[in-house]
Scaffold this active site. Structure first.
Site, PDB file in Angstrom:
ATOM      1  N   MET B   1       0.844  -1.206   0.000  1.00 50.81           N
ATOM      2  CA  MET B   1       0.000   0.000   0.000  1.00 50.81           C
ATOM      3  C   MET B   1       0.879   1.256   0.000  1.00 50.81           C
ATOM      4  O   MET B   1       1.796   1.329  -0.782  1.00 50.81           O
ATOM      5  CB  MET B   1      -0.945  -0.014   1.194  1.00 50.81           C
ATOM      6  CG  MET B   1      -1.947  -1.132   1.127  1.00 50.81           C
ATOM      7  SD  MET B   1      -3.259  -0.855  -0.067  1.00 50.81           S
ATOM      8  CE  MET B   1      -4.452   0.038   0.916  1.00 50.81           C
ATOM      9  N   CYS B   2       0.630   2.203   0.822  1.00 54.08           N
ATOM     10  CA  CYS B   2       1.209   3.542   0.790  1.00 54.08           C
ATOM     11  C   CYS B   2       0.468   4.391  -0.238  1.00 54.08           C
ATOM     12  O   CYS B   2       0.001   3.894  -1.249  1.00 54.08           O
ATOM     13  CB  CYS B   2       2.698   3.595   0.433  1.00 54.08           C
ATOM     14  SG  CYS B   2       3.771   2.899   1.684  1.00 54.08           S
TER      15      CYS B   2
END
Lengths: 231, 302
Positions: B1-2
């Site tokens: 993610m991020c």
């Protein structure tokens, strides 16, 4: 026509509202300002018309069976993933993995599609007015994939079955993908399909047809080199 | 993610509300990275010298440390606008000498001290927690400027603290910042090579290597485009990363398109983000957003 205004609503509110309107018998539902929210219009099994007046986020119209879903904007990843039947029309462009694993129905993208378009498709029709990215049609088992513009690398890699058409250039064919000349029947199909679904007129004379070379269907020790390349 | 975001204003040289714009975009991506949030903002050039932002460690009396450092750095030039907020010291210095010497000097003063950014325009602010917390502590929305980057982090490999958060300033190279979503798989190999050449690493975060790599290439005389093109060959793994310099923002996406990245360009601005929802949250009106393709490199110059 019924209308849902998304401002101030959560994704769940909107999806519940869509289901409620369908249960009430509405057949034409318009969703205003979707604001690129994710997971909109998922798992709709009724033949209704659902229009998103703007861009949507990831996984729009996934697992549907029957409706016509229109997006007046672009979409994020996983558009119409695993759909069984119905029609999905995107007026803008689509993100990665559009129409992955569809088993039937029609997905129309007026603009471009990003990587992994129609991977593992098992039926249906995918039509892209613009270009498509890396690895479109990977391991397709059935169905038709048409790209009017250019196709990215690893196009139609390791397909079992399925038929692809590309109007522009192909950056690189995938493993065991083979180009052949479209038949008169193919051209007639392209002509009618493109004029039916796309707003712009597209010349079909230069379309290339790409099919599976079927060399990866069975292991043959004389074709070790092919397998080494594919795996 | 991020989640990563980038914004470049095309209309004004005086500076628009870049802090507010980046914050809005970032807030929409908070769910992608609840561990930490950060921004790299480019303001109007600081004529009197370099803006320096220093992390004062994890504990202790930050005010006292800040005052101490501000006093000690006077041997490198005249110092102004000294301010300590939470664990950051910020000051402007009319620097005589090399930026790297100043940074090494500051970091030698005490363990846990790190120069988080340095440049005539660049300011990096990051911390553990949400974009709202970042705003509450540092008021980043008040920042005026021309372009910037933002990051929300979901940590996968390395620890959650301020230093491991993004954006990363390319240590030693003024006004160069990056944000990254993905995983650089040849990180350890590259890091060993850099360390043999004396490059200092501040974290165990693989994303840090991108700043180091870009700074190296740019120092060799490559243009920003050549640098980003070269990164597609030299970096392995999954990445969509954004880079910002005093007059440009750009991105590169890995050859397998593992990580999302969408962008739009209008007559007045450029916006790039992991999800379109970030762009739509910050900008009204009609414009088209598209996903970048595998191996895409794009640069927008001011």
């Amino acid at each position: 026509m019924a209308e849902i205004v998304c401002v101030g609503k959560t994704t769940r509110d909107i999806n519940v509202e869509i289901k409620r309107l369908i249960a009430r018998g509405e057949t034409d539902i318009r969703v205003k300002n979707p604001g690129a929210r994710h997971n909109l219009g998922v798992a709709i099994l009724e033949s209704v018309e659902l229009t998103f007046d703007g861009s949507v986020g990831y996984y729009c119209a996934g697992m549907i069976d029957g409706p016509t879903v229109k997006v007046r904007g672009s979409t994020g990843w996983g558009l119409a993933e695993s759909m069984m039947d119905g029609t999905v029309i995107v007026e803008g462009s689509a993100g990665n993995g559009a129409a992955a694993s569809i088993r039937g129905g029609t997905v129309i993208i007026h603009g471009d599609a990003a990587a992994r378009l129609g991977v593992s498709m098992k039926g249906g029709l995918i039509l892209v007015g613009g270009n498509c990215g890396y690895m479109a049609g990977f391991m397709a088992q059935k169905g038709t994939l048409i790209v009017c513009g250019d196709a990215g690398e690893a196009f139609a890699d390791s397909m079992y079955e399925g038929i692809c058409f590309v109007g522009g250039s192909i950056a690189e064919l995938g493993n065991d993908a083979v180009i052949e000349k479209p038949t008169a029947e193919d051209l007639a199909f392209l002509e009618s399909t493109l004029s039916r679904y796309l707003p712009q007129k597209i010349e079909i004379h230069d379309f290339k047809k790409v099919i599976s070379g079927r060399k990866l269907w069975n292991f043959d020790k004389d074709e070790r080199a092919v397998w080494r390349e594919a795996l | 993610m991020c989640g990563i975001v980038g914004f470049l204003d095309k209309t004004s040289n005086e500076g628009t509300t870049v802090g507010q714009t980046i914050l809005k975009m970032l807030t929409a991506l908070e769910v992608r990275g609840p561990d930490s949030a950060g921004v790299a903002l480019f303001g109007p050039p600081e004529n009197s010298g370099f803006v320096v932002r220093v992390k004062l460690g994890e504990h202790g009396d930050f005010e006292e440390k800040g005052t101490f450092i501000a006093k000690r750095v006077q041997e490198f030039g005249s110092v102004g606008e000294v301010k300590t907020t939470a664990e950051y010291l910020r000051f402007v210095i009319d620097l005589r000498g090399e930026p790297t010497s100043l940074a090494s000097f500051i970091e030698s003063l005490e363990d846990g001290i790190e120069v988080v950014s340095m440049g005539r325009m660049l300011e990096v602010v990051k911390q553990v927690g949400s974009p709202q917390n970042l705003e509450a502590t540092y008021g980043v929305s008040a920042f005026l400027g021309t372009h910037g980057l933002g990051h929300t982090r979901l940590s996968t490999e390395s620890r959650v603290d301020l230093s491991h958060s993004q954006p990363f300033w390319a240590h030693g190279y003024p006004d160069l910042a990056i944000v990254h979503n993905g995983h650089i798989t040849n990180y350890h190999k590259m890091r060993r090579r850099y360390e043999q050449h004396g490059v200092k690493f501040y974290t165990e975060n693989d994303s840090e290597i991108i700043g180091v790599y870009l700074a190296e290439r740019l120092s060799q005389g490559l243009t920003l485009r050549e640098t980003l093109d070269a990164s597609l060959i030299d970096l392995d793994g999954s990445f969509s990363y954004l880079v910002a310099t005093p007059d440009a923002i750009g991105f590169a996406k890995d050859p397998f398109a593992f990580k999302p990245l969408l962008f739009t360009e209008t007559d007045t601005f450029v916006a790039v983000a992991t999800e379109e929802i970030a762009i739509r949250s910050a900008f009204d009106g009609a414009y088209e957003v598209r996903e970048a393709q595998a191996k895409d490199v794009r640069i927008w110059q001011r």
